[in-house]
Write an enzyme that holds these catalytic residues in place. Sequence first.
Site, PDB file in Angstrom:
ATOM      1  N   THR A 198       0.825  -1.210   0.000  1.00 14.08           N
ATOM      2  CA  THR A 198       0.000   0.000   0.000  1.00 14.08           C
ATOM      3  C   THR A 198       0.857   1.257   0.000  1.00 14.08           C
ATOM      4  O   THR A 198       0.572   2.218  -0.718  1.00 14.08           O
ATOM      5  CB  THR A 198      -0.950   0.010   1.214  1.00 14.08           C
ATOM      6  N   ALA A 247      -9.836   2.182   6.222  1.00 10.41           N
ATOM      7  CA  ALA A 247     -10.338   0.809   6.343  1.00 10.41           C
ATOM      8  C   ALA A 247      -9.794   0.115   7.588  1.00 10.41           C
ATOM      9  O   ALA A 247     -10.532  -0.596   8.283  1.00 10.41           O
ATOM     10  CB  ALA A 247      -9.970   0.015   5.090  1.00 10.41           C
ATOM     11  N   LEU A 248      -8.511   0.320   7.890  1.00 10.10           N
ATOM     12  CA  LEU A 248      -7.904  -0.384   9.015  1.00 10.10           C
ATOM     13  C   LEU A 248      -8.357   0.185  10.355  1.00 10.10           C
ATOM     14  O   LEU A 248      -8.718  -0.561  11.271  1.00 10.10           O
ATOM     15  CB  LEU A 248      -6.377  -0.330   8.908  1.00 10.10           C
ATOM     16  N   THR A 266       0.863  -0.082  14.401  1.00  9.59           N
ATOM     17  CA  THR A 266       0.976  -1.096  13.352  1.00  9.59           C
ATOM     18  C   THR A 266       0.965  -0.442  11.977  1.00  9.59           C
ATOM     19  O   THR A 266       0.729  -1.109  10.971  1.00  9.59           O
ATOM     20  CB  THR A 266      -0.190  -2.099  13.441  1.00  9.59           C
ATOM     21  N   ALA A 267       1.229   0.869  11.933  1.00 11.95           N
ATOM     22  CA  ALA A 267       1.098   1.620  10.683  1.00 11.95           C
ATOM     23  C   ALA A 267       2.442   1.840   9.999  1.00 11.95           C
ATOM     24  O   ALA A 267       2.803   1.110   9.075  1.00 11.95           O
ATOM     25  CB  ALA A 267       0.399   2.952  10.954  1.00 11.95           C
ATOM     26  N   ARG A 268       3.183   2.824  10.462  1.00 12.69           N
ATOM     27  CA  ARG A 268       4.457   3.174   9.842  1.00 12.69           C
ATOM     28  C   ARG A 268       5.444   3.623  10.914  1.00 12.69           C
ATOM     29  O   ARG A 268       5.090   4.367  11.831  1.00 12.69           O
ATOM     30  CB  ARG A 268       4.288   4.312   8.818  1.00 12.69           C
ATOM     31  N   ASP A 321       4.816  -2.631  15.621  1.00 12.76           N
ATOM     32  CA  ASP A 321       5.111  -3.604  14.572  1.00 12.76           C
ATOM     33  C   ASP A 321       6.014  -3.000  13.507  1.00 12.76           C
ATOM     34  O   ASP A 321       6.403  -3.684  12.566  1.00 12.76           O
ATOM     35  CB  ASP A 321       3.798  -4.076  13.925  1.00 12.76           C
ATOM     36  N   GLU A 364      14.080  -0.612   8.756  1.00 10.59           N
ATOM     37  CA  GLU A 364      13.764  -2.036   8.786  1.00 10.59           C
ATOM     38  C   GLU A 364      14.626  -2.789   7.788  1.00 10.59           C
ATOM     39  O   GLU A 364      14.722  -2.371   6.634  1.00 10.59           O
ATOM     40  CB  GLU A 364      12.278  -2.236   8.469  1.00 10.59           C
ATOM     41  N   HIS A 381       7.220  -6.189  11.720  1.00 15.74           N
ATOM     42  CA  HIS A 381       6.422  -5.732  10.583  1.00 15.74           C
ATOM     43  C   HIS A 381       5.637  -6.882   9.952  1.00 15.74           C
ATOM     44  O   HIS A 381       5.673  -7.094   8.729  1.00 15.74           O
ATOM     45  CB  HIS A 381       7.310  -5.059   9.533  1.00 15.74           C
ATOM     46  N   VAL A 382       4.902  -7.590  10.791  1.00 15.89           N
ATOM     47  CA  VAL A 382       4.124  -8.736  10.305  1.00 15.89           C
ATOM     48  C   VAL A 382       2.623  -8.579  10.545  1.00 15.89           C
ATOM     49  O   VAL A 382       1.856  -9.521  10.325  1.00 15.89           O
ATOM     50  CB  VAL A 382       4.609 -10.053  10.963  1.00 15.89           C
ATOM     51  N   TRP A 401       0.483  -7.202   8.795  1.00 14.75           N
ATOM     52  CA  TRP A 401      -0.208  -7.371   7.525  1.00 14.75           C
ATOM     53  C   TRP A 401      -0.199  -8.809   7.028  1.00 14.75           C
ATOM     54  O   TRP A 401      -0.925  -9.161   6.096  1.00 14.75           O
ATOM     55  CB  TRP A 401       0.478  -6.518   6.451  1.00 14.75           C
TER      56      TRP A 401
END
Length: 331
Positions: A86, A169-170, A244-246, A270, A275, A297-298, A300
């Site tokens: 995304t 959405a999230l 859990t975004a950025r 996350d 990274e 970063h999992v 998603w």
Amino acid sequence: MVLVLWIILMSHVPHIVFLDRATIPAFIQLKPFTFECTVDMHDNTPPNLVAERIENADIVITNKVRIDNDSLSRASLLKLVAISATGTNVVDVKACEIRGCVVSNIRNYAVNSVPEHALALIFALRRSLIPYHASVKAGRWQQSGQFCYFDYPIKDLANSTLGIFGSGALGSSLANLARGLGMKTVFASRKGQAPRDGNYRPFDEVVETSDILSLHLPLTPETRNMISDPEFDRMKPSALLINTARGGLVDEEALVRAIKGKKIGGAAFDVVTTEPMPDSHPFMALMDYPNFILTPHVAWASEEAIQTLADQLINNINAFVRGEIRNQVFS
């Protein structure tokens, strides 16, 4: 423009280059392309090889490999950059537009996976699951002499206030899950802006009154370090921060100070700014803290979400070759 791109693309057999196939697990099957093409799959591509690998490509797929103006200068055939994620900050979208190259991305594929991961982190912190497990492993239960012990705080989620930053959405999906657990949910307005309608509360108010704060925003110049020392100073001492975004939405040095100084109750992330996380990252100082959780970063990455992503990626490309542009990204 679409017709012109299609005519140029179909004047020869298109060549596709996937720069970082390893960002999609090997057990996830990619659907076949519906047109004749040649394909080069690379598990990963270091920066010094990007220009060389895309030089003769008509279509390039990238997840985390950066495509900048310099590498694009040699890619005279390039008509589509298909981002298999995304986030679009890895591609110089403006430079692509100047060259007549379309950029597409993946959308709404993790509407279950990310909110569920965020909720799992909330549960883990709110009920101190990880420190209790670690203490049992260390023998604390046997040493206690009781049927249970109360070394770490445990609080219900029901009737707590969840402040959500990002109503896409999230964020909206997390709100639905939270309401099912009896939580009160509030959406924060953008920092420094008045609420646009009654569905939002002022940013500072949400920071100050939420028991749990969860971030679901893209990283932009406006959102970078949106949570820093002033925000931590205004949070409840028991507040939990979930990201859990950025990486970059939170001032990471400030978070370390907040956890160490007991300004907040805990945090679960996350994502980080770099990274994979280097050994020198500020969060390394928190790894032994019972009220800090870091996952790689999992959020998603449920199998269902990744398969949806992979299918949408191939569908975007197949549609483009048919003359239909899907999920176009603009600068």
